[in-house]
Design an enzyme around this catalytic site. Sequence first.
Site, short mmCIF file in Angstrom:
data_model
loop_
_atom_site.label_atom_id
_atom_site.label_comp_id
_atom_site.label_asym_id
_atom_site.label_seq_id
_atom_site.Cartn_x
_atom_site.Cartn_y
_atom_site.Cartn_z
N SER A 96 69.74 -14.09 34.24
CA SER A 96 71.15 -14.49 34.27
C SER A 96 71.88 -14.07 32.99
CB SER A 96 71.27 -16.00 34.45
OG SER A 96 70.80 -16.66 33.28
N GLU A 121 63.49 -3.41 34.27
CA GLU A 121 64.36 -3.88 35.34
C GLU A 121 65.81 -3.89 34.91
OE1 GLU A 121 64.85 -7.64 38.42
OE2 GLU A 121 63.83 -7.95 36.53
N GLN A 142 58.63 -8.15 43.71
CA GLN A 142 58.40 -8.83 42.42
C GLN A 142 58.16 -10.32 42.63
OE1 GLN A 142 61.89 -8.92 39.90
NE2 GLN A 142 60.67 -8.85 38.04
N GLY A 143 57.01 -10.81 42.21
CA GLY A 143 56.70 -12.23 42.31
C GLY A 143 56.83 -12.91 40.96
N TYR A 144 58.04 -13.24 40.59
CA TYR A 144 58.30 -13.87 39.29
C TYR A 144 58.81 -15.30 39.47
CZ TYR A 144 57.65 -9.95 36.00
OH TYR A 144 57.13 -8.98 35.19
N SER A 145 60.07 -15.43 39.89
CA SER A 145 60.72 -16.75 39.95
C SER A 145 60.02 -17.69 40.92
CB SER A 145 62.18 -16.60 40.37
OG SER A 145 62.91 -15.89 39.39
N SER A 178 62.84 -10.28 46.14
CA SER A 178 63.69 -9.23 46.71
C SER A 178 62.87 -8.28 47.58
CB SER A 178 64.37 -8.44 45.59
OG SER A 178 65.14 -9.27 44.77
N GLU A 193 73.46 -15.87 30.98
CA GLU A 193 73.17 -16.81 29.89
C GLU A 193 71.84 -16.47 29.21
OE1 GLU A 193 76.09 -18.39 32.62
OE2 GLU A 193 74.07 -17.64 32.97
#
Length: 405
Positions: free
Chosen positions: A386, A254, A137-140, A172, A388
Amino acid sequence: MATAPELDAPVAPLDAFRAEVRDWLAANFPASLKGHDISLSVLEGPTDLSPDQAAWQAAMGEKGWGVPSWPKAYGGGGLDKAQIRVLNEEMARAGAWNPIGGMGVMMFGPTLLEYGNEAQKQEHIPAIAKGLVRWCQGYSEPNAGSDLANVQTFAEDAGDHYIVNGQKTWTSGGQWADKCFALVRTDKSQKHGGISFLLLDMTAPGVEVRPIAMISGQSPFCETFFTNVKVPKENLVGREGQGWEIGTRLLQHERSSLSGGGSASRLFAGKPMGKLAKEYRGEDDKGRVPDSDLRMRIVRHEMDSRAFALTLRRAALEAKSNQGPSAATSIMKNVGARITQDRAELSIEIMGMAGLGWEGEGFSEDELTQTRTWLWGKAVSIYGGSTEIQNNVISKRILGMLDHQ
């Protein structure tokens, strides 16, 4: 007067399916694999499969039962809810486990079934269903974590392809993956509307992966760099600018998987808490753990865990009867993270110094594993969104609370 049942009475459909599953498992599940589930390692690390493991993965992939609810047309099982329940029951009875996993199953596959075109489904879904391709996964990004819409990795339009430049982090399994689904920016003039959903080949020229060492001693996450990576236009899922919609839908899948698979799968891992406590704390004359406060906290934890497991089961059935996971997955993700971390903390407390070993002959393998599990668990409330961020989703999308200036 009651009459005897007719000998040629038809068999109920589910009974016939149960018999089919039982016979198939007896013929295909290697007895050597009973009790040796590698499903988590499929998600989290390199997998060198033994001959029996490879045969079991191939059999499940060919049958389509690794992704039982996916359409048969794309290599899935095409099963309904009742059949899936029977399949799970019979696999549990046989001590069998699902060898088809990873991010392709957890997140990308369900999303592509919703948003992909026919050519993309035919190209990618069957390989995922058979466990032949690993996805990451290429997100963050370094400056786009919680504020995911701030992604800066840019895909420049170059005619029949894109040229991608940028950096992703916390990728990951990136060092083991074959392909990557990523959020990239195709328009710098708008924030959310300038994001697109693109598929990249991890072996393409210009892709560099650097594993990140974690506090648990593992390196399942990576920094990933894209330098002038050429990506065909056919790898765009949906339309340009639709990436935020597709990407947030994928996050629901996810979170559903993390609450129901990733973290929840560890809820009952290892010995029961009561047995562990008796091992390390002993028993009183009534066969109980001597510390009454510890007993109460173990009971409370077990109640929370079992209630959560039942809730997950109900939510999974509701998701299949509707249109997939909802915003409620944020609740499940938060609760699953809390219970997973509580279990690790409680286990360490029960084991005392024996639960704090890192290496050496003074500790058993289970004790060393527990230390690493405890440290690994610190990430559960961060990855997948997260705690939050999930609280924000819950307040806005479930409780209907809006920001007030």
